[in-house]
Design an enzyme around this catalytic site. Structure first.
Site, PDB file in Angstrom:
ATOM      1  N   HIS A 265     -13.099  24.496  50.924  1.00 31.69           N
ATOM      2  CA  HIS A 265     -13.016  25.888  50.495  1.00 31.69           C
ATOM      3  C   HIS A 265     -14.412  26.396  50.197  1.00 31.69           C
ATOM      4  O   HIS A 265     -15.243  25.643  49.695  1.00 31.69           O
ATOM      5  CB  HIS A 265     -12.132  26.014  49.249  1.00 31.69           C
ATOM      6  CG  HIS A 265     -11.607  27.391  49.052  1.00 31.69           C
ATOM      7  ND1 HIS A 265     -12.351  28.376  48.453  1.00 31.69           N
ATOM      8  CD2 HIS A 265     -10.429  27.958  49.420  1.00 31.69           C
ATOM      9  CE1 HIS A 265     -11.644  29.484  48.437  1.00 31.69           C
ATOM     10  NE2 HIS A 265     -10.470  29.268  49.028  1.00 31.69           N
ATOM     11  N   ASP A 319      -3.519  26.139  51.609  1.00 34.28           N
ATOM     12  CA  ASP A 319      -2.806  26.074  52.882  1.00 34.28           C
ATOM     13  C   ASP A 319      -2.206  24.701  53.154  1.00 34.28           C
ATOM     14  O   ASP A 319      -1.285  24.576  53.960  1.00 34.28           O
ATOM     15  CB  ASP A 319      -3.744  26.452  54.039  1.00 34.28           C
ATOM     16  CG  ASP A 319      -4.004  27.942  54.065  1.00 34.28           C
ATOM     17  OD1 ASP A 319      -3.096  28.699  53.698  1.00 34.28           O
ATOM     18  OD2 ASP A 319      -5.111  28.347  54.449  1.00 34.28           O
TER      19      ASP A 319
HETATM   20  N1  CMC Z   1     -12.611  18.853  57.152  1.00 34.26           N
HETATM   21  C1  CMC Z   1     -13.729  18.119  57.351  1.00 34.26           C
HETATM   22  N2  CMC Z   1     -14.968  18.513  56.973  1.00 34.26           N
HETATM   23  C2  CMC Z   1     -15.064  19.679  56.343  1.00 34.26           C
HETATM   24  C3  CMC Z   1     -13.930  20.492  56.081  1.00 34.26           C
HETATM   25  C4  CMC Z   1     -12.685  20.038  56.518  1.00 34.26           C
HETATM   26  N3  CMC Z   1     -11.589  20.768  56.324  1.00 34.26           N
HETATM   27  N4  CMC Z   1     -14.325  21.614  55.458  1.00 34.26           N
HETATM   28  C5  CMC Z   1     -15.659  21.527  55.319  1.00 34.26           C
HETATM   29  N5  CMC Z   1     -16.097  20.362  55.867  1.00 34.26           N
HETATM   30  C6  CMC Z   1     -17.495  19.928  55.943  1.00 34.26           C
HETATM   31  C7  CMC Z   1     -18.161  20.664  57.101  1.00 34.26           C
HETATM   32  O1  CMC Z   1     -18.026  19.974  58.306  1.00 34.26           O
HETATM   33  C8  CMC Z   1     -19.595  20.752  56.615  1.00 34.26           C
HETATM   34  O2  CMC Z   1     -20.178  19.502  56.841  1.00 34.26           O
HETATM   35  P1  CMC Z   1     -21.751  19.375  57.230  1.00 34.26           P
HETATM   36  O3  CMC Z   1     -22.480  19.844  56.001  1.00 34.26           O
HETATM   37  O4  CMC Z   1     -21.919  17.918  57.513  1.00 34.26           O
HETATM   38  O5  CMC Z   1     -21.957  20.251  58.425  1.00 34.26           O
HETATM   39  C9  CMC Z   1     -19.453  20.924  55.094  1.00 34.26           C
HETATM   40  O6  CMC Z   1     -18.176  20.346  54.771  1.00 34.26           O
HETATM   41  C10 CMC Z   1     -19.481  22.383  54.651  1.00 34.26           C
HETATM   42  O7  CMC Z   1     -18.461  23.085  55.394  1.00 34.26           O
HETATM   43  P2  CMC Z   1     -18.569  24.599  55.850  1.00 34.26           P
HETATM   44  O8  CMC Z   1     -17.561  24.869  56.892  1.00 34.26           O
HETATM   45  O9  CMC Z   1     -19.996  24.907  56.186  1.00 34.26           O
HETATM   46  O10 CMC Z   1     -18.217  25.311  54.477  1.00 34.26           O
HETATM   47  P3  CMC Z   1     -17.782  26.809  54.291  1.00 34.26           P
HETATM   48  O11 CMC Z   1     -17.882  27.097  52.852  1.00 34.26           O
HETATM   49  O12 CMC Z   1     -18.494  27.706  55.242  1.00 34.26           O
HETATM   50  O13 CMC Z   1     -16.278  26.794  54.804  1.00 34.26           O
HETATM   51  C11 CMC Z   1     -13.988  26.551  55.021  1.00 34.26           C
HETATM   52  C12 CMC Z   1     -15.153  26.712  54.039  1.00 34.26           C
HETATM   53  C13 CMC Z   1     -12.673  26.829  54.289  1.00 34.26           C
HETATM   54  C14 CMC Z   1     -14.113  27.529  56.175  1.00 34.26           C
HETATM   55  C15 CMC Z   1     -13.995  25.090  55.565  1.00 34.26           C
HETATM   56  O14 CMC Z   1     -13.828  24.174  54.495  1.00 34.26           O
HETATM   57  C16 CMC Z   1     -12.944  24.872  56.635  1.00 34.26           C
HETATM   58  O15 CMC Z   1     -13.174  25.197  57.792  1.00 34.26           O
HETATM   59  N6  CMC Z   1     -11.745  24.303  56.257  1.00 34.26           N
HETATM   60  C17 CMC Z   1     -10.672  24.113  57.187  1.00 34.26           C
HETATM   61  C18 CMC Z   1      -9.925  25.430  57.374  1.00 34.26           C
HETATM   62  C19 CMC Z   1      -9.091  25.784  56.169  1.00 34.26           C
HETATM   63  O16 CMC Z   1      -8.373  24.968  55.609  1.00 34.26           O
HETATM   64  N7  CMC Z   1      -9.158  27.065  55.774  1.00 34.26           N
HETATM   65  C20 CMC Z   1      -8.372  27.594  54.660  1.00 34.26           C
HETATM   66  C21 CMC Z   1      -9.219  28.028  53.517  1.00 34.26           C
HETATM   67  S1  CMC Z   1      -8.300  28.290  52.010  1.00 34.26           S
HETATM   68  C22 CMC Z   1      -7.213  29.561  52.276  1.00 34.26           C
HETATM   69  C23 CMC Z   1      -7.828  30.787  52.792  1.00 34.26           C
HETATM   70  O17 CMC Z   1      -8.879  31.242  52.357  1.00 34.26           O
HETATM   71  O18 CMC Z   1      -7.224  31.385  53.676  1.00 34.26           O
END
Ligand code: CMC
Length: 382
Positions: A265, A319
């Site tokens: 998140h 989710d």
């Molecule tokens: N599985 C594996 N690795 C992850 C995940 C995950 N679900 N989420 C983040 N990471 C890792 C990511 O690969 C990155 O690693 P590195 O630094 O080595 O490149 C690091 O953690 C930071 O991730 P990010 O995507 O740059 O972080 P963000 O703050 O931009 O994104 C997020 C947050 C929610 C988009 C992301 O965690 C994600 O894509 N999660 C999966 C999709 C998901 O479940 N979304 C629902 C969010 S909650 C409900 C809503 O808001 O709708």
């Protein structure tokens, strides 16, 4: 990382930018706390209803009995959708994605509202009531249409959650089903300036209208990094198939640097408190409905993720266990995100009304990184 450019801050993804002031929800991402107007989400999920929570978010306090009855009656008087909109929905291709259908139909509600362009607070409250009341009917009507079934009229004797299940299935839901859906609606009703709420704010800040703002927000919600993740979780569980396959599948995904849907998140670096509540709640529902396998698979995925990436602040988000809840309620996979939209309509409309109390156009800059002083080359010389 933030970089100073001519006194402006470049903040990729706006991760470190505070873009609005709000009295609606408070998120402490480090300690895993979510409050609506100061009330803990867990307490609301246990004790409140979606209608009461809506009053709280829109008015900054819980209603008394009379105020709640008035809001409930206002919603029930607006459950129906205009006949012209039903006709329009019947023209939608039956293989269309429900989120596209919802976005189109919500935009089309403006065509049936003579106040669509009136931006005063009373008119916007009336539109917010209509939007929250009619969104479930739109989702249900499209689902019935695509299945070749008769569209079912709303039942104003039912609350929003029960009425949605009635219009969707043509059967009165059990109390357990209604309660489960109501809890999900409460948990999803608001969440700060998330991507779709921010989208709605950008649109309303131009002094556009509520319907346009909501249609834009629905577009932002459907992406897999936002509300679309609940569908992604269910697809992943489907693909994994059996509890015995979980370890190998998750370890492989992590090795391939795939994102595990339903984890991580932007704000929470602790467990999302909505996921904590849903996990316990879903277990009971999954047992009652014979979907314990899904729950057990989810639980095992959570254990593996805790072990492998928990130390990096990647935990289940709302989710993750929503997927099992919605599946246990018998909802089709592609209705998971529309259900999120039904709930979040409260947050979107509330934030838009708040924005208009003290509006300023939202218009960030961008850092131009292209070339300069490029001579224009005539067509025959390129
Ligand atoms: N599985 C594996 N690795 C992850 C995940 C995950 N679900 N989420 C983040 N990471 C890792 C990511 O690969 C990155 O690693 P590195 O630094 O080595 O490149 C690091 O953690 C930071 O991730 P990010 O995507 O740059 O972080 P963000 O703050 O931009 O994104 C997020 C947050 C929610 C988009 C992301 O965690 C994600 O894509 N999660 C999966 C999709 C998901 O479940 N979304 C629902 C969010 S909650 C409900 C809503 O808001 O709708």
């Amino acid at each position: 990382m933030s970089v100073n450019l001519d006194e402006k801050i470049f903040d990729k993804g706006l991760a470190n930018t505070i873009a609005a002031e709000s009295k609606m929800s408070y998120i402490d991402g480090v300690n895993g706390i979510l409050e609506y107007v100061g009330i803990d989400i867990d307490s609301l999920a246990r004790n409140s209803t979606f209608e009461e929570t809506t009053f709280l978010l829109w008015n900054g306090r819980l209603p008394n009995e009379q105020e709640l009855a008035t809001l409930v009656a206002a919603f029930r008087a607006e459950y129906h959708i205009p006949a012209g909109l039903i006709d329009l929905i019947k023209t939608f291709p039956t293989d269309a994605a429900p989120m596209h259908a919802l976005q189109t139909a919500v935009a089309a509600l403006a065509l049936h509202d003579s106040e669509a362009d009136v931006n005063d607070p009373d008119a916007n409250l009336r539109k917010s009531i209509k939007l929250v009341a009619k969104t479930p009917a739109i989702v249900a009507a499209f689902d019935r249409h695509r299945k070749g079934k008769e569209i079912i009229d709303p039942d104003p004797s039912l609350d929003i959650a029960s009425n949605f299940l009635w219009m969707l299935n043509g059967e009165k839901p059990t109390d357990t089903m209604s309660k489960a859906l109501d809890v999900c609606l409460i948990l999803h009703a608001d969440h700060g300036t998330n991507a779709s709420t921010f989208t709605s704010l950008v649109v309303i800040s131009t002094l556009s209208d509520m319907y346009s703002s909501m249609a834009a927000a629905i577009g932002a919600l459907r992406g897999p990094l936002h509300g679309g993740a609940n569908e992604g979780v269910m697809r992943m569980l489907d693909e994994i198939g059996e509890l015995d396959n979980v370890d190998a599948a998750i370890n492989q995904k992590l090795a391939d640097k795939d994102k595990i849907m339903g984890f991580g998140h932007r704000v929470y670096k602790a467990v999302d408190p909505r996921a904590t509540y849903l996990k316990t709640f879903t277990k009971g529902l999954a047992e009652d409905t014979g979907n314990l396998k899904l729950y057990e698979m989810s639980s095992r995925i959570e254990e593996i993720m805790n072990e492998k990436v928990g130390s990096r602040g990647i935990y289940p988000n709302v989710d993750f266990y929503s997927a099992t809840t919605y599946f246990s309620l018998g909802l089709e996979l592609d209705l998971f995100t529309p259900l999120f939209a039904i709930a979040r309509m409260v947050g979107w409309t509330g934030h838009c009304m708040e924005q208009l109390e003290d509006n300023k156009l939202i218009r960030p800059g961008s850092n131009y990184v292209g070339p300069h002083e490029v001579p224009y080359a005539p067509l025959d010389q390129r």
